[in-house]
Design a protein around this motif. Structure first.
Motif, PDB file in Angstrom:
ATOM      1  N   ARG A   1      -1.628  13.860   0.792  1.00 38.96           N
ATOM      2  CA  ARG A   1      -1.055  13.405   2.060  1.00 38.96           C
ATOM      3  C   ARG A   1      -1.766  12.155   2.559  1.00 38.96           C
ATOM      4  NH1 ARG A   1      -2.002  13.184   7.170  1.00 38.96           N
ATOM      5  NH2 ARG A   1      -4.074  14.120   6.928  1.00 38.96           N
ATOM      6  N   ARG A   2      -3.096  12.157   2.492  1.00 39.53           N
ATOM      7  CA  ARG A   2      -3.869  10.998   2.934  1.00 39.53           C
ATOM      8  C   ARG A   2      -3.585   9.786   2.060  1.00 39.53           C
ATOM      9  NH1 ARG A   2      -9.868  13.659   4.085  1.00 39.53           N
ATOM     10  NH2 ARG A   2      -9.261  14.925   5.925  1.00 39.53           N
ATOM     11  N   SER A   3      -3.465  10.017   0.773  1.00 44.85           N
ATOM     12  CA  SER A   3      -3.181   8.912  -0.150  1.00 44.85           C
ATOM     13  C   SER A   3      -1.827   8.293   0.164  1.00 44.85           C
ATOM     14  CB  SER A   3      -3.202   9.429  -1.592  1.00 44.85           C
ATOM     15  OG  SER A   3      -2.853   8.410  -2.495  1.00 44.85           O
ATOM     16  N   GLU A   4      -0.845   9.128   0.460  1.00 45.57           N
ATOM     17  CA  GLU A   4       0.496   8.639   0.785  1.00 45.57           C
ATOM     18  C   GLU A   4       0.485   7.890   2.112  1.00 45.57           C
ATOM     19  OE1 GLU A   4       4.290   7.715   0.060  1.00 45.57           O
ATOM     20  OE2 GLU A   4       2.956   8.831  -1.300  1.00 45.57           O
ATOM     21  N   GLU A   5      -0.321   8.368   3.045  1.00 46.55           N
ATOM     22  CA  GLU A   5      -0.428   7.718   4.344  1.00 46.55           C
ATOM     23  C   GLU A   5      -1.046   6.331   4.209  1.00 46.55           C
ATOM     24  OE1 GLU A   5      -3.352   8.873   7.651  1.00 46.55           O
ATOM     25  OE2 GLU A   5      -1.493   9.865   8.263  1.00 46.55           O
ATOM     26  N   VAL A   6      -2.087   6.219   3.400  1.00 47.71           N
ATOM     27  CA  VAL A   6      -2.723   4.920   3.151  1.00 47.71           C
ATOM     28  C   VAL A   6      -1.743   3.967   2.485  1.00 47.71           C
ATOM     29  CG1 VAL A   6      -4.476   3.739   1.785  1.00 47.71           C
ATOM     30  CG2 VAL A   6      -5.078   5.811   3.041  1.00 47.71           C
ATOM     31  N   LYS A   7      -0.980   4.472   1.537  1.00 48.02           N
ATOM     32  CA  LYS A   7      -0.004   3.649   0.832  1.00 48.02           C
ATOM     33  C   LYS A   7       1.072   3.137   1.788  1.00 48.02           C
ATOM     34  CE  LYS A   7       1.247   5.227  -3.108  1.00 48.02           C
ATOM     35  NZ  LYS A   7       1.935   6.050  -4.158  1.00 48.02           N
ATOM     36  N   THR A   8       1.529   4.014   2.679  1.00 49.47           N
ATOM     37  CA  THR A   8       2.577   3.641   3.635  1.00 49.47           C
ATOM     38  C   THR A   8       2.074   2.578   4.611  1.00 49.47           C
ATOM     39  OG1 THR A   8       3.580   5.847   3.514  1.00 49.47           O
ATOM     40  CG2 THR A   8       4.119   4.499   5.445  1.00 49.47           C
ATOM     41  N   ARG A   9       0.870   2.780   5.136  1.00 50.30           N
ATOM     42  CA  ARG A   9       0.310   1.813   6.088  1.00 50.30           C
ATOM     43  C   ARG A   9       0.016   0.484   5.399  1.00 50.30           C
ATOM     44  NH1 ARG A   9      -3.993   5.321   9.791  1.00 50.30           N
ATOM     45  NH2 ARG A   9      -2.441   6.707  10.752  1.00 50.30           N
ATOM     46  N   SER A  10      -0.466   0.538   4.197  1.00 51.86           N
ATOM     47  CA  SER A  10      -0.763  -0.697   3.463  1.00 51.86           C
ATOM     48  C   SER A  10       0.512  -1.500   3.251  1.00 51.86           C
ATOM     49  CB  SER A  10      -1.412  -0.378   2.112  1.00 51.86           C
ATOM     50  OG  SER A  10      -2.683   0.225   2.290  1.00 51.86           O
ATOM     51  N   GLN A  11       1.587  -0.822   2.879  1.00 46.80           N
ATOM     52  CA  GLN A  11       2.854  -1.506   2.645  1.00 46.80           C
ATOM     53  C   GLN A  11       3.386  -2.114   3.939  1.00 46.80           C
ATOM     54  OE1 GLN A  11       4.101  -1.837  -0.541  1.00 46.80           O
ATOM     55  NE2 GLN A  11       5.336  -3.402   0.514  1.00 46.80           N
TER      56      GLN A  11
ATOM     57  N   LEU B   1       2.761  -8.673   7.592  1.00 47.94           N
ATOM     58  CA  LEU B   1       1.805  -9.776   7.744  1.00 47.94           C
ATOM     59  C   LEU B   1       1.822 -10.740   6.560  1.00 47.94           C
ATOM     60  CD1 LEU B   1      -1.251  -7.713   9.061  1.00 47.94           C
ATOM     61  CD2 LEU B   1       0.506  -8.884  10.396  1.00 47.94           C
ATOM     62  N   ASP B   2       2.592 -10.385   5.527  1.00 48.93           N
ATOM     63  CA  ASP B   2       2.665 -11.211   4.321  1.00 48.93           C
ATOM     64  C   ASP B   2       1.278 -11.419   3.726  1.00 48.93           C
ATOM     65  OD1 ASP B   2       3.811 -12.710   2.318  1.00 48.93           O
ATOM     66  OD2 ASP B   2       3.767 -14.590   3.455  1.00 48.93           O
ATOM     67  N   VAL B   3       0.585 -10.316   3.503  1.00 52.27           N
ATOM     68  CA  VAL B   3      -0.752 -10.363   2.907  1.00 52.27           C
ATOM     69  C   VAL B   3      -0.743  -9.580   1.597  1.00 52.27           C
ATOM     70  CG1 VAL B   3      -1.909 -10.596   5.124  1.00 52.27           C
ATOM     71  CG2 VAL B   3      -1.486  -8.313   4.203  1.00 52.27           C
ATOM     72  N   ASP B   4      -1.806  -9.748   0.807  1.00 56.83           N
ATOM     73  CA  ASP B   4      -1.872  -9.015  -0.454  1.00 56.83           C
ATOM     74  C   ASP B   4      -2.399  -7.603  -0.198  1.00 56.83           C
ATOM     75  OD1 ASP B   4      -4.673  -9.167  -0.222  1.00 56.83           O
ATOM     76  OD2 ASP B   4      -4.769 -10.979  -1.448  1.00 56.83           O
ATOM     77  N   ASP B   5      -2.392  -6.783  -1.241  1.00 53.35           N
ATOM     78  CA  ASP B   5      -2.773  -5.378  -1.061  1.00 53.35           C
ATOM     79  C   ASP B   5      -4.254  -5.202  -0.754  1.00 53.35           C
ATOM     80  OD1 ASP B   5      -3.577  -6.174  -3.563  1.00 53.35           O
ATOM     81  OD2 ASP B   5      -2.885  -4.383  -4.600  1.00 53.35           O
ATOM     82  N   VAL B   6      -5.092  -6.170  -1.138  1.00 55.07           N
ATOM     83  CA  VAL B   6      -6.532  -6.070  -0.842  1.00 55.07           C
ATOM     84  C   VAL B   6      -6.759  -6.146   0.665  1.00 55.07           C
ATOM     85  CG1 VAL B   6      -8.791  -7.135  -1.114  1.00 55.07           C
ATOM     86  CG2 VAL B   6      -7.210  -7.033  -3.067  1.00 55.07           C
ATOM     87  N   ILE B   7      -6.178  -7.148   1.307  1.00 52.07           N
ATOM     88  CA  ILE B   7      -6.319  -7.298   2.759  1.00 52.07           C
ATOM     89  C   ILE B   7      -5.670  -6.119   3.476  1.00 52.07           C
ATOM     90  CG2 ILE B   7      -5.610  -8.677   4.756  1.00 52.07           C
ATOM     91  CD1 ILE B   7      -5.958 -11.163   3.088  1.00 52.07           C
ATOM     92  N   ALA B   8      -4.520  -5.691   2.983  1.00 52.05           N
ATOM     93  CA  ALA B   8      -3.825  -4.562   3.601  1.00 52.05           C
ATOM     94  C   ALA B   8      -4.690  -3.309   3.561  1.00 52.05           C
ATOM     95  CB  ALA B   8      -2.498  -4.315   2.896  1.00 52.05           C
ATOM     96  N   HIS B   9      -5.324  -3.041   2.420  1.00 52.74           N
ATOM     97  CA  HIS B   9      -6.181  -1.864   2.294  1.00 52.74           C
ATOM     98  C   HIS B   9      -7.416  -1.972   3.185  1.00 52.74           C
ATOM     99  CE1 HIS B   9      -3.779  -0.776  -1.286  1.00 52.74           C
ATOM    100  NE2 HIS B   9      -4.242   0.437  -1.058  1.00 52.74           N
ATOM    101  N   LEU B  10      -7.943  -3.185   3.334  1.00 53.75           N
ATOM    102  CA  LEU B  10      -9.087  -3.381   4.225  1.00 53.75           C
ATOM    103  C   LEU B  10      -8.712  -3.038   5.675  1.00 53.75           C
ATOM    104  CD1 LEU B  10     -10.723  -6.706   2.935  1.00 53.75           C
ATOM    105  CD2 LEU B  10     -11.798  -4.439   3.045  1.00 53.75           C
ATOM    106  N   LEU B  11      -7.537  -3.462   6.093  1.00 55.14           N
ATOM    107  CA  LEU B  11      -7.080  -3.179   7.458  1.00 55.14           C
ATOM    108  C   LEU B  11      -6.912  -1.679   7.676  1.00 55.14           C
ATOM    109  CD1 LEU B  11      -4.449  -6.048   7.848  1.00 55.14           C
ATOM    110  CD2 LEU B  11      -6.665  -5.883   9.007  1.00 55.14           C
ATOM    111  N   VAL B  12      -6.350  -1.003   6.679  1.00 52.83           N
ATOM    112  CA  VAL B  12      -6.182   0.447   6.776  1.00 52.83           C
ATOM    113  C   VAL B  12      -7.536   1.135   6.832  1.00 52.83           C
ATOM    114  CG1 VAL B  12      -5.326   2.511   5.608  1.00 52.83           C
ATOM    115  CG2 VAL B  12      -3.937   0.437   5.633  1.00 52.83           C
ATOM    116  N   ALA B  13      -8.458   0.678   5.997  1.00 55.55           N
ATOM    117  CA  ALA B  13      -9.802   1.266   5.955  1.00 55.55           C
ATOM    118  C   ALA B  13     -10.529   1.107   7.282  1.00 55.55           C
ATOM    119  CB  ALA B  13     -10.613   0.630   4.823  1.00 55.55           C
ATOM    120  N   GLU B  14     -10.205   0.030   8.025  1.00 55.09           N
ATOM    121  CA  GLU B  14     -10.836  -0.204   9.327  1.00 55.09           C
ATOM    122  C   GLU B  14     -10.150   0.575  10.455  1.00 55.09           C
ATOM    123  OE1 GLU B  14     -13.568  -1.891  10.218  1.00 55.09           O
ATOM    124  OE2 GLU B  14     -13.998  -2.189   8.081  1.00 55.09           O
ATOM    125  N   GLY B  15      -9.117   1.333  10.099  1.00 55.33           N
ATOM    126  CA  GLY B  15      -8.477   2.192  11.096  1.00 55.33           C
ATOM    127  C   GLY B  15      -7.216   1.641  11.725  1.00 55.33           C
TER     128      GLY B  15
END
Length: 211
Positions: A8-18, A24-38
């Motif tokens: 469930r958490r993995s799917e949530e991270v994937k959804t927020r990253s997308q 924001l038209d950013v790559d997945d690295v920046i998207a994952h960083l934003l998710v990781a920061e909450g």
């Protein structure tokens, strides 16, 4: 189970990253960083403090400003799209002006058949929260909106205010008749309340029979 929670958490991270990749038209690295920061929405990016973004490892003030501007641009475009969709759905202007609805919320109302002021007035507070999302409105806020819609509808603050003289005379007769009623056993149905009920019945074309 633990496996299900991890999935469930993995799917949530994937959804927020997308969401960030698309908005924001950013790559997945920046998207994952934003998710990781909450961060969980584009709105949070648009209206956060510059420092909240600039302090992220690998970011700086310029990156923060750019991300916030992209977020604002995305929200403005989404608002424009939703506003056009609201009009296409036939959601009336007086519904849009009744409360601090976002264009997206008005689209949800329209998609659920709530297009006119009396449609909104017929809802309960719980039904309104079901449509808009219970996390967007408190029970008190929802009830206040419904009461405002009913008051506006009953007192003729919408298009119903422009009644012909004949219809207005009929409404006045209803008001006078019910306002003169003597209701025993309760203090709630006073003259003013009975007059408002009479106006509502008359405007809806309903009849009241006392047997």
């Amino acid at each position: 189970t633990e496996a299900e929670e991890s999935e469930r958490r993995s799917e949530e991270v994937k959804t927020r990253s997308q969401l960030f990749i698309d908005g924001l038209d950013v790559d997945d690295v920046i998207a994952h960083l934003l998710v990781a920061e909450g961060f969980s929405s584009v709105e949070e990016i648009a209206y956060c403090e510059d420092g909240d973004l600039a302090d992220i490892e690998g970011f700086d003030a310029d990156v923060a400003i750019e991300l916030k501007q992209r977020a604002l641009n995305f929200l403005e475009e989404q608002e424009r799209i939703d506003s056009e969709k609201r009009v296409a759905l036939g959601v009336a202007d007086d519904v849009a002006e009744l409360a601090d609805f976002t264009a997206a919320q008005l689209v949800k109302l329209g998609e659920n058949g709530v297009k006119l002021l009396d449609d909104l007035a017929d809802l309960s507070g719980d039904e309104l929260r079901e449509i808009l999302g219970k996390d967007t409105l408190t029970e008190d806020e929802a009830n206040a909106i419904i009461m405002a819609a009913r008051q506006s509808y009953i007192t003729g603050l919408s298009d119903l205010a422009e009644l012909t003289a004949t219809v207005q005379s009929c409404v006045s007769l209803w008001e006078a008749a019910l306002a003169s009623a003597d209701v025993a056993g309760t203090d709630m149905l006073d003259r003013r309340c009975m007059a408002l009920l009479a106006r509502s019945l008359a405007l809806r074309g309903e009849a009241l029979f006392l047997i």
